[in-house]
Design a protein around this motif. Structure first.
Motif, PDB file in Angstrom:
ATOM      1  N   ARG A 166     -38.889  25.186  32.140  1.00 44.38           N
ATOM      2  CA  ARG A 166     -37.455  25.419  31.972  1.00 44.38           C
ATOM      3  C   ARG A 166     -37.231  26.328  30.775  1.00 44.38           C
ATOM      4  O   ARG A 166     -37.674  26.031  29.671  1.00 44.38           O
ATOM      5  CB  ARG A 166     -36.745  24.095  31.753  1.00 44.38           C
ATOM      6  CG  ARG A 166     -35.259  24.228  31.583  1.00 44.38           C
ATOM      7  CD  ARG A 166     -34.575  22.863  31.487  1.00 44.38           C
ATOM      8  NE  ARG A 166     -33.299  23.042  30.869  1.00 44.38           N
ATOM      9  CZ  ARG A 166     -32.890  22.397  29.795  1.00 44.38           C
ATOM     10  NH1 ARG A 166     -33.648  21.514  29.224  1.00 44.38           N
ATOM     11  NH2 ARG A 166     -31.697  22.633  29.291  1.00 44.38           N
ATOM     12  N   TYR A 167     -36.557  27.432  31.002  1.00 40.50           N
ATOM     13  CA  TYR A 167     -36.209  28.373  29.927  1.00 40.50           C
ATOM     14  C   TYR A 167     -34.720  28.272  29.656  1.00 40.50           C
ATOM     15  O   TYR A 167     -33.905  28.136  30.573  1.00 40.50           O
ATOM     16  CB  TYR A 167     -36.558  29.810  30.335  1.00 40.50           C
ATOM     17  CG  TYR A 167     -36.019  30.844  29.375  1.00 40.50           C
ATOM     18  CD1 TYR A 167     -36.659  31.090  28.169  1.00 40.50           C
ATOM     19  CD2 TYR A 167     -34.856  31.553  29.659  1.00 40.50           C
ATOM     20  CE1 TYR A 167     -36.157  32.022  27.267  1.00 40.50           C
ATOM     21  CE2 TYR A 167     -34.346  32.488  28.766  1.00 40.50           C
ATOM     22  CZ  TYR A 167     -35.000  32.714  27.579  1.00 40.50           C
ATOM     23  OH  TYR A 167     -34.505  33.634  26.688  1.00 40.50           O
ATOM     24  N   ARG A 168     -34.360  28.349  28.373  1.00 36.09           N
ATOM     25  CA  ARG A 168     -32.942  28.365  28.013  1.00 36.09           C
ATOM     26  C   ARG A 168     -32.773  29.096  26.674  1.00 36.09           C
ATOM     27  O   ARG A 168     -33.733  29.285  25.937  1.00 36.09           O
ATOM     28  CB  ARG A 168     -32.364  26.955  27.939  1.00 36.09           C
ATOM     29  CG  ARG A 168     -32.931  26.082  26.853  1.00 36.09           C
ATOM     30  CD  ARG A 168     -32.422  24.639  26.966  1.00 36.09           C
ATOM     31  NE  ARG A 168     -32.796  23.824  25.855  1.00 36.09           N
ATOM     32  CZ  ARG A 168     -33.965  23.254  25.666  1.00 36.09           C
ATOM     33  NH1 ARG A 168     -34.918  23.418  26.549  1.00 36.09           N
ATOM     34  NH2 ARG A 168     -34.211  22.502  24.614  1.00 36.09           N
ATOM     35  N   ILE A 169     -31.535  29.481  26.398  1.00 37.69           N
ATOM     36  CA  ILE A 169     -31.173  30.123  25.134  1.00 37.69           C
ATOM     37  C   ILE A 169     -30.402  29.089  24.314  1.00 37.69           C
ATOM     38  O   ILE A 169     -29.494  28.442  24.827  1.00 37.69           O
ATOM     39  CB  ILE A 169     -30.258  31.348  25.366  1.00 37.69           C
ATOM     40  CG1 ILE A 169     -30.932  32.385  26.244  1.00 37.69           C
ATOM     41  CG2 ILE A 169     -29.796  31.935  24.048  1.00 37.69           C
ATOM     42  CD1 ILE A 169     -31.872  33.290  25.529  1.00 37.69           C
ATOM     43  N   ARG A 170     -30.786  28.941  23.055  1.00 37.21           N
ATOM     44  CA  ARG A 170     -30.049  28.079  22.126  1.00 37.21           C
ATOM     45  C   ARG A 170     -29.288  28.967  21.172  1.00 37.21           C
ATOM     46  O   ARG A 170     -29.873  29.597  20.297  1.00 37.21           O
ATOM     47  CB  ARG A 170     -31.019  27.183  21.356  1.00 37.21           C
ATOM     48  CG  ARG A 170     -30.931  25.768  21.786  1.00 37.21           C
ATOM     49  CD  ARG A 170     -31.929  24.849  21.210  1.00 37.21           C
ATOM     50  NE  ARG A 170     -32.102  24.887  19.774  1.00 37.21           N
ATOM     51  CZ  ARG A 170     -32.927  24.094  19.141  1.00 37.21           C
ATOM     52  NH1 ARG A 170     -33.641  23.211  19.810  1.00 37.21           N
ATOM     53  NH2 ARG A 170     -33.071  24.162  17.843  1.00 37.21           N
ATOM     54  N   GLU A 171     -27.990  29.042  21.369  1.00 37.47           N
ATOM     55  CA  GLU A 171     -27.141  29.894  20.533  1.00 37.47           C
ATOM     56  C   GLU A 171     -27.210  29.455  19.072  1.00 37.47           C
ATOM     57  O   GLU A 171     -27.456  28.295  18.774  1.00 37.47           O
ATOM     58  CB  GLU A 171     -25.690  29.841  21.024  1.00 37.47           C
ATOM     59  CG  GLU A 171     -25.507  30.339  22.448  1.00 37.47           C
ATOM     60  CD  GLU A 171     -25.831  31.815  22.631  1.00 37.47           C
ATOM     61  OE1 GLU A 171     -25.639  32.603  21.687  1.00 37.47           O
ATOM     62  OE2 GLU A 171     -26.276  32.170  23.734  1.00 37.47           O
ATOM     63  N   ASN A 172     -26.977  30.400  18.175  1.00 35.83           N
ATOM     64  CA  ASN A 172     -26.906  30.131  16.729  1.00 35.83           C
ATOM     65  C   ASN A 172     -28.181  29.510  16.168  1.00 35.83           C
ATOM     66  O   ASN A 172     -28.131  28.669  15.285  1.00 35.83           O
ATOM     67  CB  ASN A 172     -25.697  29.241  16.409  1.00 35.83           C
ATOM     68  CG  ASN A 172     -24.402  29.860  16.883  1.00 35.83           C
ATOM     69  OD1 ASN A 172     -24.225  31.066  16.803  1.00 35.83           O
ATOM     70  ND2 ASN A 172     -23.520  29.037  17.411  1.00 35.83           N
ATOM     71  N   ASP A 173     -29.305  29.895  16.709  1.00 39.88           N
ATOM     72  CA  ASP A 173     -30.593  29.416  16.204  1.00 39.88           C
ATOM     73  C   ASP A 173     -31.506  30.633  16.100  1.00 39.88           C
ATOM     74  O   ASP A 173     -31.554  31.457  17.014  1.00 39.88           O
ATOM     75  CB  ASP A 173     -31.193  28.388  17.179  1.00 39.88           C
ATOM     76  CG  ASP A 173     -32.397  27.662  16.608  1.00 39.88           C
ATOM     77  OD1 ASP A 173     -33.006  28.164  15.645  1.00 39.88           O
ATOM     78  OD2 ASP A 173     -32.735  26.600  17.146  1.00 39.88           O
ATOM     79  N   GLU A 174     -32.198  30.757  14.982  1.00 39.51           N
ATOM     80  CA  GLU A 174     -33.091  31.902  14.803  1.00 39.51           C
ATOM     81  C   GLU A 174     -34.146  31.940  15.903  1.00 39.51           C
ATOM     82  O   GLU A 174     -34.507  32.998  16.396  1.00 39.51           O
ATOM     83  CB  GLU A 174     -33.761  31.826  13.430  1.00 39.51           C
ATOM     84  CG  GLU A 174     -34.553  33.062  13.088  1.00 39.51           C
ATOM     85  CD  GLU A 174     -35.088  33.029  11.663  1.00 39.51           C
ATOM     86  OE1 GLU A 174     -35.533  34.090  11.203  1.00 39.51           O
ATOM     87  OE2 GLU A 174     -35.057  31.967  11.026  1.00 39.51           O
ATOM     88  N   LEU A 175     -34.624  30.768  16.306  1.00 39.64           N
ATOM     89  CA  LEU A 175     -35.588  30.669  17.411  1.00 39.64           C
ATOM     90  C   LEU A 175     -34.805  30.270  18.665  1.00 39.64           C
ATOM     91  O   LEU A 175     -34.915  29.160  19.165  1.00 39.64           O
ATOM     92  CB  LEU A 175     -36.676  29.630  17.065  1.00 39.64           C
ATOM     93  CG  LEU A 175     -37.445  29.894  15.768  1.00 39.64           C
ATOM     94  CD1 LEU A 175     -38.442  28.787  15.503  1.00 39.64           C
ATOM     95  CD2 LEU A 175     -38.138  31.236  15.798  1.00 39.64           C
ATOM     96  N   HIS A 176     -34.001  31.197  19.155  1.00 45.27           N
ATOM     97  CA  HIS A 176     -33.044  30.895  20.212  1.00 45.27           C
ATOM     98  C   HIS A 176     -33.649  30.847  21.615  1.00 45.27           C
ATOM     99  O   HIS A 176     -33.061  30.290  22.512  1.00 45.27           O
ATOM    100  CB  HIS A 176     -31.870  31.890  20.173  1.00 45.27           C
ATOM    101  CG  HIS A 176     -32.314  33.313  20.229  1.00 45.27           C
ATOM    102  ND1 HIS A 176     -32.550  34.022  19.084  1.00 45.27           N
ATOM    103  CD2 HIS A 176     -32.596  34.130  21.254  1.00 45.27           C
ATOM    104  CE1 HIS A 176     -32.945  35.243  19.415  1.00 45.27           C
ATOM    105  NE2 HIS A 176     -32.980  35.329  20.715  1.00 45.27           N
ATOM    106  N   VAL A 178     -36.052  29.201  24.174  1.00 44.77           N
ATOM    107  CA  VAL A 178     -36.709  27.898  24.270  1.00 44.77           C
ATOM    108  C   VAL A 178     -37.283  27.741  25.672  1.00 44.77           C
ATOM    109  O   VAL A 178     -36.574  27.957  26.660  1.00 44.77           O
ATOM    110  CB  VAL A 178     -35.729  26.735  23.996  1.00 44.77           C
ATOM    111  CG1 VAL A 178     -36.441  25.380  24.088  1.00 44.77           C
ATOM    112  CG2 VAL A 178     -35.041  26.890  22.647  1.00 44.77           C
ATOM    113  N   ILE A 179     -38.536  27.385  25.726  1.00 44.31           N
ATOM    114  CA  ILE A 179     -39.142  27.054  27.016  1.00 44.31           C
ATOM    115  C   ILE A 179     -39.775  25.667  26.903  1.00 44.31           C
ATOM    116  O   ILE A 179     -40.439  25.362  25.920  1.00 44.31           O
ATOM    117  CB  ILE A 179     -40.166  28.122  27.481  1.00 44.31           C
ATOM    118  CG1 ILE A 179     -40.662  27.801  28.895  1.00 44.31           C
ATOM    119  CG2 ILE A 179     -41.303  28.286  26.518  1.00 44.31           C
ATOM    120  CD1 ILE A 179     -41.359  28.949  29.582  1.00 44.31           C
TER     121      ILE A 179
END
Length: 184
Positions: A166-176, A178-179
């Protein structure tokens, strides 16, 4: 102790027996970092812990954490630590091999070539006895889903090793980026 709890007596019990605590307590305090780390009802603490260390303790997770922060990162040393983790966590040979495959293909073959000159990869492996292993990889750079890689053979190897990806983007995180991968 169960009889006393049912009688309405107020008690404070310190235990590592989580099922016992779940059954007789009406309030749970998880202690860590020199004090009360999290507290709540048994339903809250055991069903939906809000803090990471509580979740790991309740689920009896063995955790390995690595930070990869350069293109010439010492993967051989990391694989030595990974082998120690696999041994201490009593992970069977087949899932251990799959964990190695996923990390090698994802981090070395797919991510490092496309990340900025100063890559930042945060790798967390969580394993619970008699359960699946979850690998979470967070990384910097432009939004990049590994399934879109030019290295399709590497991605196919990952797909064959992982039960789910599962891949996703975490807004407002330097390591945005995420898999999350689940290994059986």
């Amino acid at each position: 102790i169960s009889d006393l709890a049912r009688s309405g007596k107020t008690m404070m019990i310190v235990t590592h027996e989580m099922e016992f605590a779940r059954q007789i307590c009406n309030r749970v305090f998880y202690m860590d970092e020199g004090g009360v780390y999290e507290d709540g009802t048994p339903e809250q603490i055991f069903g939906d812990p809000q803090r990471e260390k509580t979740r790991r303790f309740i689920n009896r997770l063995k955790v390995m954490h690595e930070s990869i922060n350069s293109k010439d990162y010492d993967f051989l040393a990391m694989y030595t630590r990974l082998n120690e983790y696999v041994y201490k966590s009593r992970i069977d040979l087949k899932p251990a091999y799959r964990i190695h495959q996923v990390i090698e293909e994802l981090c070395q073959q797919i991510l490092l070539p496309v990340l900025p000159a100063e890559p930042m990869i945060d790798l967390v492996i969580e394993h619970a006895e008699n359960a699946e292993t979850v690998i979470t990889v967070r990384y910097n750079g432009q939004p990049f889903d590994p399934k879109d890689t030019e290295k399709q053979l590497s991605y196919k190897i990952i797909m064959s090793a992982a039960k789910s990806i599962r891949y996703r983007i975490r807004e407002n995180d330097e390591l945005h980026n995420v898999i999350s991968l689940t290994i059986e």
